[in-house]
Write a protein that holds these residues in place. Structure first.
Motif, PDB file in Angstrom:
ATOM      1  N   ALA A  33       0.808  -1.224   0.000  1.00 17.70           N
ATOM      2  CA  ALA A  33       0.000   0.000   0.000  1.00 17.70           C
ATOM      3  C   ALA A  33       0.841   1.274   0.000  1.00 17.70           C
ATOM      4  CB  ALA A  33      -0.932   0.003   1.213  1.00 17.70           C
ATOM      5  N   SER A  34       2.167   1.140  -0.075  1.00 21.36           N
ATOM      6  CA  SER A  34       3.036   2.315   0.026  1.00 21.36           C
ATOM      7  C   SER A  34       2.971   3.157  -1.250  1.00 21.36           C
ATOM      8  CB  SER A  34       4.480   1.887   0.278  1.00 21.36           C
ATOM      9  OG  SER A  34       4.987   1.183  -0.842  1.00 21.36           O
ATOM     10  N   ALA A  35       3.133   4.451  -1.072  1.00 16.41           N
ATOM     11  CA  ALA A  35       3.145   5.366  -2.222  1.00 16.41           C
ATOM     12  C   ALA A  35       4.313   5.107  -3.174  1.00 16.41           C
ATOM     13  CB  ALA A  35       3.151   6.810  -1.724  1.00 16.41           C
ATOM     14  N   PRO A  36       5.537   4.825  -2.671  1.00 19.95           N
ATOM     15  CA  PRO A  36       6.648   4.603  -3.598  1.00 19.95           C
ATOM     16  C   PRO A  36       6.448   3.430  -4.551  1.00 19.95           C
ATOM     17  CG  PRO A  36       7.515   5.136  -1.442  1.00 19.95           C
ATOM     18  CD  PRO A  36       6.036   4.925  -1.273  1.00 19.95           C
ATOM     19  N   LEU A  37       5.658   2.430  -4.163  1.00 24.65           N
ATOM     20  CA  LEU A  37       5.468   1.265  -5.024  1.00 24.65           C
ATOM     21  C   LEU A  37       4.264   1.392  -5.954  1.00 24.65           C
ATOM     22  CD1 LEU A  37       6.361  -1.835  -2.810  1.00 24.65           C
ATOM     23  CD2 LEU A  37       7.852  -0.359  -4.175  1.00 24.65           C
ATOM     24  N   GLU A  38       3.536   2.495  -5.865  1.00 23.37           N
ATOM     25  CA  GLU A  38       2.350   2.670  -6.708  1.00 23.37           C
ATOM     26  C   GLU A  38       2.629   2.512  -8.199  1.00 23.37           C
ATOM     27  OE1 GLU A  38       0.116   6.177  -5.997  1.00 23.37           O
ATOM     28  OE2 GLU A  38      -0.409   5.631  -3.932  1.00 23.37           O
ATOM     29  N   PRO A  39       3.756   3.033  -8.724  1.00 21.24           N
ATOM     30  CA  PRO A  39       3.989   2.874 -10.163  1.00 21.24           C
ATOM     31  C   PRO A  39       3.996   1.418 -10.619  1.00 21.24           C
ATOM     32  CG  PRO A  39       5.474   4.517  -9.253  1.00 21.24           C
ATOM     33  CD  PRO A  39       4.801   3.867  -8.090  1.00 21.24           C
ATOM     34  N   LEU A  40       4.454   0.514  -9.760  1.00 20.59           N
ATOM     35  CA  LEU A  40       4.489  -0.903 -10.110  1.00 20.59           C
ATOM     36  C   LEU A  40       3.195  -1.625  -9.765  1.00 20.59           C
ATOM     37  CD1 LEU A  40       8.078  -2.098  -9.081  1.00 20.59           C
ATOM     38  CD2 LEU A  40       7.049  -2.295 -11.343  1.00 20.59           C
ATOM     39  N   LEU A  41       2.680  -1.371  -8.574  1.00 18.15           N
ATOM     40  CA  LEU A  41       1.566  -2.154  -8.068  1.00 18.15           C
ATOM     41  C   LEU A  41       0.201  -1.606  -8.449  1.00 18.15           C
ATOM     42  CD1 LEU A  41       2.902  -3.053  -4.499  1.00 18.15           C
ATOM     43  CD2 LEU A  41       3.211  -4.254  -6.654  1.00 18.15           C
ATOM     44  N   GLN A  42       0.129  -0.305  -8.737  1.00 17.40           N
ATOM     45  CA  GLN A  42      -1.159   0.310  -9.049  1.00 17.40           C
ATOM     46  C   GLN A  42      -1.277   0.770 -10.499  1.00 17.40           C
ATOM     47  OE1 GLN A  42      -3.403   0.110  -6.668  1.00 17.40           O
ATOM     48  NE2 GLN A  42      -1.891  -0.638  -5.194  1.00 17.40           N
ATOM     49  N   HIS A  43      -0.155   1.090 -11.131  1.00 16.83           N
ATOM     50  CA  HIS A  43      -0.201   1.705 -12.455  1.00 16.83           C
ATOM     51  C   HIS A  43       0.307   0.793 -13.571  1.00 16.83           C
ATOM     52  CE1 HIS A  43       0.108   5.716 -10.057  1.00 16.83           C
ATOM     53  NE2 HIS A  43      -1.110   5.197 -10.018  1.00 16.83           N
ATOM     54  N   THR A  44       0.408  -0.496 -13.289  1.00 14.59           N
ATOM     55  CA  THR A  44       0.676  -1.496 -14.328  1.00 14.59           C
ATOM     56  C   THR A  44      -0.337  -2.625 -14.137  1.00 14.59           C
ATOM     57  OG1 THR A  44       2.187  -2.917 -13.060  1.00 14.59           O
ATOM     58  CG2 THR A  44       3.163  -0.990 -14.183  1.00 14.59           C
ATOM     59  N   ASP A  45      -0.330  -3.575 -15.066  1.00 16.36           N
ATOM     60  CA  ASP A  45      -1.220  -4.731 -14.944  1.00 16.36           C
ATOM     61  C   ASP A  45      -0.529  -5.915 -14.269  1.00 16.36           C
ATOM     62  OD1 ASP A  45       0.488  -5.516 -16.950  1.00 16.36           O
ATOM     63  OD2 ASP A  45      -1.041  -5.638 -18.519  1.00 16.36           O
ATOM     64  N   LEU A  46       0.609  -5.689 -13.625  1.00 16.76           N
ATOM     65  CA  LEU A  46       1.299  -6.746 -12.901  1.00 16.76           C
ATOM     66  C   LEU A  46       0.446  -7.247 -11.742  1.00 16.76           C
ATOM     67  CD1 LEU A  46       4.853  -5.161 -12.873  1.00 16.76           C
ATOM     68  CD2 LEU A  46       4.325  -7.435 -13.805  1.00 16.76           C
ATOM     69  N   ARG A  47       0.507  -8.546 -11.494  1.00 14.24           N
ATOM     70  CA  ARG A  47      -0.275  -9.151 -10.412  1.00 14.24           C
ATOM     71  C   ARG A  47       0.667  -9.823  -9.410  1.00 14.24           C
ATOM     72  NH1 ARG A  47      -5.422 -10.491 -12.118  1.00 14.24           N
ATOM     73  NH2 ARG A  47      -5.830 -10.866  -9.897  1.00 14.24           N
ATOM     74  N   ASP A  48       0.360  -9.660  -8.128  1.00 12.44           N
ATOM     75  CA  ASP A  48       1.166 -10.202  -7.035  1.00 12.44           C
ATOM     76  C   ASP A  48       0.795 -11.663  -6.807  1.00 12.44           C
ATOM     77  OD1 ASP A  48       2.353 -10.829  -4.584  1.00 12.44           O
ATOM     78  OD2 ASP A  48       1.971  -8.857  -3.726  1.00 12.44           O
ATOM     79  N   ILE A  49       1.794 -12.546  -6.817  1.00 14.70           N
ATOM     80  CA  ILE A  49       1.531 -13.967  -6.624  1.00 14.70           C
ATOM     81  C   ILE A  49       0.791 -14.232  -5.317  1.00 14.70           C
ATOM     82  CG2 ILE A  49       3.828 -14.335  -5.608  1.00 14.70           C
ATOM     83  CD1 ILE A  49       1.653 -16.875  -7.545  1.00 14.70           C
ATOM     84  N   SER A  50       1.042 -13.433  -4.292  1.00 16.40           N
ATOM     85  CA  SER A  50       0.397 -13.674  -2.997  1.00 16.40           C
ATOM     86  C   SER A  50      -1.107 -13.403  -3.035  1.00 16.40           C
ATOM     87  CB  SER A  50       1.059 -12.824  -1.905  1.00 16.40           C
ATOM     88  OG  SER A  50       0.823 -11.457  -2.110  1.00 16.40           O
ATOM     89  N   GLN A  51      -1.592 -12.781  -4.114  1.00 16.22           N
ATOM     90  CA  GLN A  51      -3.014 -12.516  -4.250  1.00 16.22           C
ATOM     91  C   GLN A  51      -3.733 -13.594  -5.063  1.00 16.22           C
ATOM     92  OE1 GLN A  51      -4.369  -9.889  -2.535  1.00 16.22           O
ATOM     93  NE2 GLN A  51      -2.263  -9.805  -1.772  1.00 16.22           N
ATOM     94  N   HIS A  52      -3.010 -14.590  -5.519  1.00 16.90           N
ATOM     95  CA  HIS A  52      -3.630 -15.650  -6.315  1.00 16.90           C
ATOM     96  C   HIS A  52      -4.309 -16.667  -5.392  1.00 16.90           C
ATOM     97  CE1 HIS A  52      -4.177 -18.873  -9.233  1.00 16.90           C
ATOM     98  NE2 HIS A  52      -3.918 -17.985 -10.184  1.00 16.90           N
ATOM     99  N   PRO A  53      -5.485 -17.165  -5.759  1.00 19.21           N
ATOM    100  CA  PRO A  53      -6.171 -18.158  -4.913  1.00 19.21           C
ATOM    101  C   PRO A  53      -5.350 -19.413  -4.648  1.00 19.21           C
ATOM    102  CG  PRO A  53      -7.649 -17.313  -6.613  1.00 19.21           C
ATOM    103  CD  PRO A  53      -6.285 -16.772  -6.923  1.00 19.21           C
ATOM    104  N   ALA A  54      -4.425 -19.748  -5.557  1.00 23.17           N
ATOM    105  CA  ALA A  54      -3.626 -20.967  -5.377  1.00 23.17           C
ATOM    106  C   ALA A  54      -2.405 -20.746  -4.489  1.00 23.17           C
ATOM    107  CB  ALA A  54      -3.175 -21.496  -6.742  1.00 23.17           C
ATOM    108  N   PHE A  55      -2.162 -19.496  -4.093  1.00 18.89           N
ATOM    109  CA  PHE A  55      -1.022 -19.195  -3.228  1.00 18.89           C
ATOM    110  C   PHE A  55      -1.307 -19.725  -1.827  1.00 18.89           C
ATOM    111  CE2 PHE A  55       1.435 -16.441  -0.358  1.00 18.89           C
ATOM    112  CZ  PHE A  55       2.683 -16.460  -0.958  1.00 18.89           C
ATOM    113  N   VAL A  56      -0.365 -20.482  -1.283  1.00 19.79           N
ATOM    114  CA  VAL A  56      -0.532 -21.067   0.051  1.00 19.79           C
ATOM    115  C   VAL A  56       0.105 -20.134   1.071  1.00 19.79           C
ATOM    116  CG1 VAL A  56      -0.052 -23.038   1.534  1.00 19.79           C
ATOM    117  CG2 VAL A  56      -0.517 -23.393  -0.904  1.00 19.79           C
ATOM    118  N   ALA A  57      -0.724 -19.462   1.847  1.00 21.29           N
ATOM    119  CA  ALA A  57      -0.243 -18.504   2.839  1.00 21.29           C
ATOM    120  C   ALA A  57      -0.365 -19.098   4.234  1.00 21.29           C
ATOM    121  CB  ALA A  57      -1.042 -17.207   2.744  1.00 21.29           C
TER     122      ALA A  57
END
Length: 371
Positions: free
Chosen positions: A273-297
């Motif tokens: 949720a940090s502002a410095p990472l917004e260009p990567l996490l909010q302004h591209t279509d990249l997806r975080d593996i930890s948000q995938h349903p198959a990710f075992v947390a």
């Protein structure tokens, strides 16, 4: 295939100033070192700058000697300092042109137990392709892998190893390793990328192109963004924002070139949720593996230290075409000492104190269908 990212925190030698037992003093020492080498590059050493140089030398305990516990002053030609018999020290060089030298951090060997635990983490994760953060050099990384996995069948070893020296003089570079069936076809470095404020990357943000057994290509961008460990928070955030912005530009350029399989991985040194990472996490279509349903947390969301939410700083981000091919994922924190007594979460029984930990970082991975 399994794609992983692991900050190994150096393999054989680590700057003493980065020691886990130093606490907040580590940040002070590292900042003094960074400040000092920047100051020494000035063409003219004004009286004010000389005072600042002496103050940083005091922090590093180099006023009375060229060698101290945490740093060494190299005076190759000419002299930076004059030390009097009475104990006083003065800067005698008038600027960068008057002498040749620098200040470097001293190192200490990583414990053998910690090295074995690092090997164990990698063995248990068993990646086909792994980004490595904070490797001293390609030679060190290859030596470590050759020795640590010598007993495995050839097809299970890491047949391909690449590290490019970056901009950090502490020997904490980023690289990639892969199994024999996943050769590294090309490397594109970004050590010299600049923006309106100067050089962008503290280390590098290289693009590694990996050929899959199917013949398809995967491009992995390996990141180690500016840490919060030393320097003012505002300045660190601004640097990390510049680096995330440039990395997002690199990603978008690859997508414009119709590269469909792209992963951006590594130690981003900030939270989702940090502002410095917004260009990567909010302004591209990249997806975080930890948000995938198959990710075992597990019950802890972080990847560093005690693994709290504010310590989720290691990432595997995937382009949409890769994200739809995810078949699983997870973290391995068995090499991490969690909490004061190491009892926040399970770790290997061979870790009985913090210095024996493989790293302060968990390894994070994604399982992908690449057929």
């Amino acid at each position: 295939m399994r794609l992983a990212s692991f900050n190994v925190e150096n393999l054989f030698d680590r700057p003493r100033a980065m020691g886990r037992d130093l606490g907040d003093r580590s940040a002070v020492l590292l900042q003094a070192h960074a400040d000092l080498n920047a100051m020494l590059e000035h063409d003219v050493y004004t009286d004010r700058l000389k005072t600042a140089i002496l103050e940083r030398l005091r922090v590093l305990r180099l006023l009375g000697s060229d060698a101290a516990t945490y740093a060494v002053l190299r005076q190759i030609r000419g002299r930076l300092l004059r030390r009097s018999k009475s104990g006083g020290t003065t800067v005698v060089a008038g600027g960068r042109g008057d002498w040749i030298g620098w200040v470097e951090l001293t190192t200490e060997a990583i414990s053998e137990v910690a090295l074995r635990n690092t090997i164990r983490v990698i063995t248990d994760v068993n990646p086909d392709v792994m980004a490595v953060v904070e490797a001293e050099s390609r030679v060190a990384l290859k030596r470590f892998l050759d020795a640590g996995f010598a007993e495995l069948p050839v097809g299970s070893r890491f047949g391909h190893v690449m590290v490019i020296d970056g901009n950090d003089d502490r020997g904490i570079d980023v690289g990639i390793v892969s199994k024999p069936d996943y050769p590294i076809e090309s490397v594109r470095s970004h050590v010299d990328d600049v923006d309106a404020y100067g050089r962008v990357f503290s280390r590098d943000s290289p693009e590694y192109t990996i050929r899959m057994p199917s013949g398809r290509r995967l491009v992995v961008i390996v990141c180690h963004l500016k840490s919060k460990g030393y320097g003012g928070q505002a300045a660190s955030n601004a640097t990390r924002l510049r680096q995330a912005t440039r990395t997002a530009e690199i990603y978008r350029r690859l997508r414009a070139e119709r590269v469909s399989w792209v992963a951006v991985v590594g130690d981003f040194n900030d939270t989702p949720a940090s502002a410095p990472l917004e260009p990567l996490l909010q302004h591209t279509d990249l997806r975080d593996i930890s948000q995938h349903p198959a990710f075992v947390a597990d019950v802890r969301p972080g990847t560093y230290g005690n693994a709290t939410a504010s310590e989720k700083i290691d990432y595997v981000l995937l382009s949409p075409q890769l994200f739809e091919r995810v078949r699983g994922g997870g973290v391995n924190r068995m090499g991490v000492w969690g909490g004061v007594n190491g009892d926040l979460f399970p770790h290997y029984p061979t870790i009985t104190r913090p210095s024996q930990a493989a790293s302060d970082h968990a390894a994070i991975f994604a399982d992908l269908d690449t057929d």
